[in-house]
Design a protein around this motif. Sequence first.
Motif, short mmCIF file in Angstrom:
data_model
loop_
_atom_site.label_atom_id
_atom_site.label_comp_id
_atom_site.label_asym_id
_atom_site.label_seq_id
_atom_site.Cartn_x
_atom_site.Cartn_y
_atom_site.Cartn_z
N SER A 101 3.19 -6.89 1.90
CA SER A 101 4.11 -7.00 0.78
C SER A 101 5.05 -5.80 0.84
O SER A 101 4.61 -4.66 0.64
N THR A 102 6.34 -6.04 1.08
CA THR A 102 7.26 -4.90 1.23
C THR A 102 7.73 -4.38 -0.11
O THR A 102 8.22 -3.26 -0.20
N GLY A 103 7.62 -5.18 -1.18
CA GLY A 103 7.89 -4.71 -2.53
C GLY A 103 9.20 -3.96 -2.66
O GLY A 103 10.27 -4.43 -2.27
N HIS A 104 9.10 -2.73 -3.21
CA HIS A 104 10.28 -1.92 -3.52
C HIS A 104 10.79 -1.17 -2.28
O HIS A 104 11.76 -0.42 -2.39
N ALA A 141 4.93 -1.18 -2.13
CA ALA A 141 4.53 -1.90 -0.91
C ALA A 141 3.01 -1.83 -0.73
O ALA A 141 2.35 -0.88 -1.18
N ASP A 142 2.48 -2.85 -0.06
CA ASP A 142 1.03 -2.94 0.11
C ASP A 142 0.77 -3.86 1.30
O ASP A 142 1.60 -4.70 1.66
N TYR A 143 -0.40 -3.70 1.93
CA TYR A 143 -0.73 -4.67 2.98
C TYR A 143 -2.24 -4.86 3.07
O TYR A 143 -3.02 -4.07 2.53
N LYS A 144 -2.59 -5.93 3.74
CA LYS A 144 -3.99 -6.29 3.87
C LYS A 144 -4.19 -6.98 5.22
O LYS A 144 -3.33 -7.73 5.68
N MET A 145 -5.35 -6.69 5.85
CA MET A 145 -5.69 -7.38 7.09
C MET A 145 -6.69 -8.49 6.82
O MET A 145 -7.65 -8.31 6.06
#
Length: 332
Positions: A101-104, A141-145
Amino acid sequence: MSSKSIYNITPITFRLDLKDPFIFTAHHIDHYPQGNANLGPATPATQQEYNMYYGDVVPGFPEHPHTGFETITLVEQGYVDHFDSLGNGGRYAAGDVQWLSTGHGVEHCEMFPLIHQDKANPFELFQIWFNSSPEQKKQPADYKMFWREHIPHIIHETSQGLKSDVRVISGKFKQQKALERPPHSWAAADENKVNIYLITLDANAELTIPATTSTSTRFAYFYQGSTLNIADTSIGFKHLVELKPDDDIHLIAGDQEARILWLEGEPIGAPVAMRGPFVLNSDTELDQAFLRYRNTRFGKWPWPNNAPVFNRETPRFASYGGGVKKEFPEKV
């Protein structure tokens, strides 16, 4: 087209143009040779030879920014080394999925190390550009595998021994739910019915995908096999099919194994303004985002260069919280 369940059929070479909440999907394939000591090609190569070769040594996409949407990267062959301006990094490979999630705003790089020195390094992935709601575009921003060992599968075998396999990347298939998506994702809420599947059918195997809501967007991309029958219509290899969402859709593979990327979900319904790697809701917001990027770079780049890679021996892993927390597939 003779089927009432099919709206459009489009031949695909690289990019799948989609509809809200999806933006587009890229189907990347490169036939990289044996690797050298620096994880680049053992034989000299130029960017013109390959679709994804923007680094000076290792193939891939060096440091670049994104804001306002999500990238969902599904690897079918090869390895990806991820680094970002949040201080996170990781290595993932065939069968794994990264949801970013690229978000801001965030900068990241995606490099494709050529791990094998004794054989070729074929590479294939899908990258889905998936939109965010106006509120989600403002979030960090956030990410997950999603590791291949943990992605749910629904496998059905007939009395004749023919198998269908549905990898549930998002949403659910029948009663099997996917792993949790990042919290600030349009796909995180069940009511948005964002179902993403990778479907594999044995030769001559059949499968029915149940109807979703009449307001959803729905696509099937046939990317491997000889022929595929969708809703009583013969579909050629590498064709994208837009489908009626509130019909049950019957699939029958031809005389070879068939693989399909399935995408469906409720639209966000907000205006879309897109300029390169930024996806917002108006030109004014785009101008503001580019100014913010010039002033902040979406955070300090903490890595030694713009196209880093891990050592050849590095296992698959992900790091979070600026590298404070590390996760390995076998320990998830």
